[in-house]
Enzyme design. Structure first.
Site: not given
Length: 290
Positions: A66, A215-220, A222-223
Protein backbone atom coordinates in the site's frame (compact mmCIF):
# COMPACT_ATOMS: atom_id res chain seq x y z
CA UNK A 1 -13.99 -16.69 21.27
CA UNK A 2 -12.25 -14.69 23.96
CA UNK A 3 -14.13 -13.50 27.02
CA UNK A 4 -12.18 -10.24 27.14
CA UNK A 5 -14.68 -7.40 27.40
CA UNK A 6 -14.69 -4.47 25.02
CA UNK A 7 -17.04 -1.59 24.29
CA UNK A 8 -16.55 -2.07 20.56
CA UNK A 9 -19.35 -3.81 18.63
CA UNK A 10 -18.91 -7.55 18.22
CA UNK A 11 -16.59 -8.15 21.16
CA UNK A 12 -13.38 -10.07 20.48
CA UNK A 13 -11.97 -13.07 18.64
CA UNK A 14 -8.79 -15.09 19.10
CA UNK A 15 -6.34 -15.46 16.20
CA UNK A 16 -4.19 -18.31 17.44
CA UNK A 17 -2.90 -16.85 20.72
CA UNK A 18 -3.73 -13.24 19.77
CA UNK A 19 -6.95 -11.68 21.05
CA UNK A 20 -8.28 -8.96 18.75
CA UNK A 21 -11.39 -6.82 18.57
CA UNK A 22 -13.81 -8.07 15.91
CA UNK A 23 -14.10 -4.46 14.80
CA UNK A 24 -10.70 -3.70 13.30
CA UNK A 25 -9.25 -1.13 10.94
CA UNK A 26 -7.99 -1.46 7.35
CA UNK A 27 -5.14 0.96 6.59
CA UNK A 28 -5.22 0.78 2.78
CA UNK A 29 -7.09 4.07 2.35
CA UNK A 30 -4.41 6.01 4.22
CA UNK A 31 -2.26 5.99 1.07
CA UNK A 32 -2.78 8.44 -1.80
CA UNK A 33 -5.23 8.10 -4.72
CA UNK A 34 -5.29 4.60 -6.18
CA UNK A 35 -3.41 3.40 -3.07
CA UNK A 36 -0.30 5.05 -4.51
CA UNK A 37 1.94 7.65 -2.92
CA UNK A 38 1.53 9.61 0.31
CA UNK A 39 -1.81 10.79 1.75
CA UNK A 40 -3.11 14.22 0.84
CA UNK A 41 -3.27 15.05 4.55
CA UNK A 42 -0.53 13.32 6.53
CA UNK A 43 -1.63 14.90 9.81
CA UNK A 44 -5.14 13.47 9.39
CA UNK A 45 -3.74 10.03 8.48
CA UNK A 46 -1.69 9.93 11.68
CA UNK A 47 -4.68 11.18 13.67
CA UNK A 48 -6.84 8.32 12.34
CA UNK A 49 -4.30 5.73 13.48
CA UNK A 50 -4.08 7.27 16.94
CA UNK A 51 -7.88 7.36 17.13
CA UNK A 52 -7.94 3.65 16.20
CA UNK A 53 -5.88 2.83 19.28
CA UNK A 54 -7.77 5.38 21.37
CA UNK A 55 -11.06 3.64 20.59
CA UNK A 56 -9.63 0.33 21.77
CA UNK A 57 -9.30 -1.31 18.35
CA UNK A 58 -6.57 -3.96 18.52
CA UNK A 59 -6.54 -5.25 14.92
CA UNK A 60 -4.97 -3.20 12.11
CA UNK A 61 -4.77 -4.63 8.59
CA UNK A 62 -2.05 -3.34 6.27
CA UNK A 63 0.46 -4.29 3.57
CA UNK A 64 3.82 -2.94 2.45
CA UNK A 65 2.30 -2.84 -1.05
CA UNK A 66 0.00 0.00 0.00
CA UNK A 67 1.67 3.14 -1.23
CA UNK A 68 3.96 1.15 -1.57
CA UNK A 69 5.42 1.29 1.98
CA UNK A 70 3.31 4.35 2.81
CA UNK A 71 0.74 2.86 5.19
CA UNK A 72 3.31 0.83 7.11
CA UNK A 73 5.48 3.90 7.61
CA UNK A 74 2.46 5.89 8.83
CA UNK A 75 1.55 3.12 11.28
CA UNK A 76 5.09 3.10 12.63
CA UNK A 77 5.25 6.89 12.95
CA UNK A 78 1.88 7.11 14.71
CA UNK A 79 1.96 4.08 16.98
CA UNK A 80 5.49 2.75 17.53
CA UNK A 81 6.39 1.49 20.11
CA UNK A 82 3.21 -0.57 19.84
CA UNK A 83 0.93 -1.49 22.71
CA UNK A 84 1.15 -5.17 23.64
CA UNK A 85 -2.58 -5.46 22.91
CA UNK A 86 -2.26 -4.12 19.33
CA UNK A 87 -1.86 -6.70 16.56
CA UNK A 88 -0.87 -5.70 13.03
CA UNK A 89 -1.84 -8.02 10.20
CA UNK A 90 -0.09 -7.73 6.85
CA UNK A 91 -0.22 -9.52 3.52
CA UNK A 92 2.32 -10.57 0.90
CA UNK A 93 2.01 -12.06 -2.57
CA UNK A 94 1.51 -8.95 -4.71
CA UNK A 95 3.49 -5.79 -5.36
CA UNK A 96 2.73 -2.47 -7.07
CA UNK A 97 3.94 -1.57 -10.53
CA UNK A 98 4.44 1.95 -11.85
CA UNK A 99 1.01 1.86 -13.50
CA UNK A 100 -0.66 1.20 -10.15
CA UNK A 101 -1.30 -2.47 -10.90
CA UNK A 102 -1.03 -5.39 -8.47
CA UNK A 103 1.14 -8.02 -10.22
CA UNK A 104 1.59 -11.27 -8.28
CA UNK A 105 4.89 -11.72 -6.40
CA UNK A 106 4.73 -15.20 -4.96
CA UNK A 107 8.12 -16.69 -5.82
CA UNK A 108 10.08 -17.74 -2.71
CA UNK A 109 12.64 -14.92 -3.01
CA UNK A 110 9.86 -12.35 -3.59
CA UNK A 111 7.99 -13.50 -0.49
CA UNK A 112 11.10 -13.47 1.67
CA UNK A 113 11.85 -9.93 0.50
CA UNK A 114 8.27 -8.83 1.19
CA UNK A 115 8.31 -10.21 4.72
CA UNK A 116 11.61 -8.47 5.49
CA UNK A 117 10.33 -5.21 3.99
CA UNK A 118 7.21 -5.39 6.18
CA UNK A 119 9.35 -6.03 9.25
CA UNK A 120 11.58 -3.07 8.42
CA UNK A 121 8.84 -0.57 7.57
CA UNK A 122 6.74 -1.50 10.62
CA UNK A 123 9.74 -1.61 12.97
CA UNK A 124 9.06 -5.17 14.15
CA UNK A 125 11.18 -8.25 14.82
CA UNK A 126 8.28 -10.59 14.04
CA UNK A 127 4.97 -10.13 12.23
CA UNK A 128 1.85 -11.14 14.18
CA UNK A 129 -0.01 -12.48 11.15
CA UNK A 130 0.84 -12.68 7.45
CA UNK A 131 -1.79 -13.44 4.82
CA UNK A 132 -0.69 -14.96 1.52
CA UNK A 133 -2.52 -13.10 -1.23
CA UNK A 134 -3.53 -15.44 -4.04
CA UNK A 135 -5.27 -14.92 -7.39
CA UNK A 136 -5.01 -11.53 -9.05
CA UNK A 137 -6.80 -8.19 -9.25
CA UNK A 138 -9.73 -9.94 -10.95
CA UNK A 139 -10.29 -12.19 -7.95
CA UNK A 140 -9.39 -15.72 -6.78
CA UNK A 141 -7.88 -18.13 -9.30
CA UNK A 142 -7.59 -21.93 -8.98
CA UNK A 143 -4.17 -23.49 -8.55
CA UNK A 144 -1.84 -24.86 -5.92
CA UNK A 145 -0.49 -22.55 -3.21
CA UNK A 146 2.01 -25.12 -1.92
CA UNK A 147 5.28 -23.43 -2.95
CA UNK A 148 4.48 -19.89 -1.73
CA UNK A 149 2.72 -21.08 1.42
CA UNK A 150 5.58 -23.41 2.33
CA UNK A 151 7.94 -20.43 1.96
CA UNK A 152 5.92 -18.54 4.58
CA UNK A 153 5.90 -21.61 6.83
CA UNK A 154 9.70 -21.63 6.59
CA UNK A 155 9.80 -17.97 7.67
CA UNK A 156 7.40 -18.80 10.48
CA UNK A 157 9.79 -21.51 11.71
CA UNK A 158 12.56 -18.90 11.67
CA UNK A 159 10.52 -16.79 14.10
CA UNK A 160 9.75 -13.98 11.64
CA UNK A 161 6.00 -14.73 11.47
CA UNK A 162 3.72 -15.79 14.32
CA UNK A 163 0.57 -16.82 12.46
CA UNK A 164 -0.48 -17.46 8.86
CA UNK A 165 -3.58 -16.86 6.75
CA UNK A 166 -4.66 -16.74 3.12
CA UNK A 167 -6.40 -14.05 1.10
CA UNK A 168 -8.29 -13.97 -2.19
CA UNK A 169 -8.56 -17.76 -1.95
CA UNK A 170 -11.02 -20.45 -2.98
CA UNK A 171 -12.12 -23.18 -0.56
CA UNK A 172 -9.78 -25.76 -2.13
CA UNK A 173 -6.79 -23.50 -1.53
CA UNK A 174 -7.85 -22.94 2.08
CA UNK A 175 -7.95 -26.72 2.56
CA UNK A 176 -4.56 -27.12 0.86
CA UNK A 177 -3.02 -24.52 3.16
CA UNK A 178 -4.49 -26.24 6.23
CA UNK A 179 -2.94 -29.53 5.11
CA UNK A 180 0.49 -27.83 5.15
CA UNK A 181 0.28 -25.76 8.33
CA UNK A 182 -2.35 -24.19 10.64
CA UNK A 183 -4.00 -20.97 9.49
CA UNK A 184 -5.88 -18.52 11.70
CA UNK A 185 -7.80 -16.48 9.11
CA UNK A 186 -9.10 -16.21 5.56
CA UNK A 187 -9.50 -12.77 3.97
CA UNK A 188 -11.83 -12.69 0.95
CA UNK A 189 -14.35 -10.44 -0.76
CA UNK A 190 -17.73 -10.89 0.90
CA UNK A 191 -20.74 -8.72 1.70
CA UNK A 192 -24.53 -8.69 1.74
CA UNK A 193 -24.72 -8.89 -2.06
CA UNK A 194 -21.70 -11.13 -2.69
CA UNK A 195 -22.31 -14.32 -0.72
CA UNK A 196 -20.12 -16.88 -2.51
CA UNK A 197 -18.28 -17.82 0.70
CA UNK A 198 -21.30 -18.62 2.88
CA UNK A 199 -20.40 -22.31 3.17
CA UNK A 200 -16.71 -21.54 3.76
CA UNK A 201 -17.54 -19.05 6.53
CA UNK A 202 -19.66 -21.62 8.36
CA UNK A 203 -16.94 -24.28 8.03
CA UNK A 204 -14.26 -21.92 9.31
CA UNK A 205 -16.46 -20.87 12.24
CA UNK A 206 -16.68 -24.50 13.36
CA UNK A 207 -12.88 -24.73 13.14
CA UNK A 208 -12.30 -21.53 15.11
CA UNK A 209 -10.77 -19.73 12.13
CA UNK A 210 -11.52 -16.06 11.44
CA UNK A 211 -13.03 -14.78 8.19
CA UNK A 212 -12.15 -11.20 7.25
CA UNK A 213 -14.33 -9.73 4.47
CA UNK A 214 -13.09 -6.92 2.26
CA UNK A 215 -15.28 -4.62 0.12
CA UNK A 216 -18.20 -4.66 2.62
CA UNK A 217 -20.23 -2.48 0.21
CA UNK A 218 -18.85 -3.71 -3.14
CA UNK A 219 -20.74 -5.43 -5.95
CA UNK A 220 -24.27 -4.19 -5.25
CA UNK A 221 -26.80 -3.91 -8.08
CA UNK A 222 -29.09 -0.85 -8.07
CA UNK A 223 -31.97 -3.05 -6.86
CA UNK A 224 -29.90 -4.49 -4.02
CA UNK A 225 -28.64 -1.05 -3.04
CA UNK A 226 -32.25 0.13 -2.90
CA UNK A 227 -33.19 -2.75 -0.58
CA UNK A 228 -30.26 -1.94 1.70
CA UNK A 229 -31.08 1.77 1.72
CA UNK A 230 -34.69 1.00 2.66
CA UNK A 231 -33.58 -0.79 5.83
CA UNK A 232 -31.02 1.94 6.59
CA UNK A 233 -33.64 4.69 6.23
CA UNK A 234 -36.02 2.82 8.54
CA UNK A 235 -33.26 2.57 11.17
CA UNK A 236 -32.21 6.20 10.62
CA UNK A 237 -28.65 5.21 9.75
CA UNK A 238 -26.43 4.72 6.68
CA UNK A 239 -26.27 1.74 4.30
CA UNK A 240 -22.63 1.23 5.35
CA UNK A 241 -23.67 0.97 8.98
CA UNK A 242 -26.30 -1.66 8.19
CA UNK A 243 -23.85 -3.61 6.02
CA UNK A 244 -21.24 -3.66 8.81
CA UNK A 245 -23.80 -4.55 11.48
CA UNK A 246 -25.11 -7.41 9.32
CA UNK A 247 -21.58 -8.80 8.88
CA UNK A 248 -21.03 -8.88 12.65
CA UNK A 249 -24.35 -10.73 13.05
CA UNK A 250 -23.69 -13.09 10.11
CA UNK A 251 -21.17 -15.23 12.01
CA UNK A 252 -19.10 -14.84 15.20
CA UNK A 253 -15.84 -15.51 13.32
CA UNK A 254 -16.26 -12.51 10.98
CA UNK A 255 -13.79 -9.69 11.69
CA UNK A 256 -14.33 -6.24 10.18
CA UNK A 257 -11.58 -4.03 8.75
CA UNK A 258 -13.36 -0.99 7.24
CA UNK A 259 -10.97 1.71 6.14
CA UNK A 260 -11.17 5.48 6.28
CA UNK A 261 -8.83 8.46 6.28
CA UNK A 262 -11.07 10.51 8.61
CA UNK A 263 -11.20 10.21 12.41
CA UNK A 264 -14.85 11.30 12.37
CA UNK A 265 -15.73 8.66 9.77
CA UNK A 266 -13.91 6.04 11.84
CA UNK A 267 -16.11 6.85 14.82
CA UNK A 268 -19.19 6.72 12.56
CA UNK A 269 -18.16 3.24 11.36
CA UNK A 270 -17.76 2.01 14.93
CA UNK A 271 -21.17 3.38 15.91
CA UNK A 272 -22.75 2.04 12.74
CA UNK A 273 -21.48 -1.49 13.24
CA UNK A 274 -23.26 -1.49 16.59
CA UNK A 275 -26.70 -0.74 15.10
CA UNK A 276 -29.13 -3.37 16.45
CA UNK A 277 -30.86 -5.45 13.79
CA UNK A 278 -34.08 -7.31 14.52
CA UNK A 279 -34.70 -10.85 13.27
CA UNK A 280 -37.15 -9.40 10.74
CA UNK A 281 -34.54 -6.94 9.44
CA UNK A 282 -31.94 -9.70 9.23
CA UNK A 283 -34.36 -11.81 7.18
CA UNK A 284 -35.05 -8.85 4.89
CA UNK A 285 -31.33 -8.21 4.41
CA UNK A 286 -30.59 -11.89 3.78
CA UNK A 287 -32.81 -11.75 0.69
CA UNK A 288 -30.37 -9.28 -0.93
CA UNK A 289 -27.67 -11.87 -1.52
CA UNK A 290 -30.06 -14.66 -2.45
Amino acid sequence: MSTLSTSLPGGTWTLGDLTVTRFGYGAMRLAGPGVMGPPADRHSALAVLREVVGLGITHIDTSDAYGPRVTNQLIREALHPYLDSLHIVTKVGAIRDRQGGWPPARKPDELRRSVHENLESLGLEALDLVNLRLGNAEGPQPGSLAEPFETLVELQRQGLIRHLGVSNAIAEQVAEAQAIAPIVCVQNMYNLAYRQDDELIDTLAKEGIAYVPFFPLGGFSPLQSSALSTVATRLDTSPMAVALAWLLRRSPNILLIPGTSSPAHLRENVAGAGVPLSDEELAELDKIGH
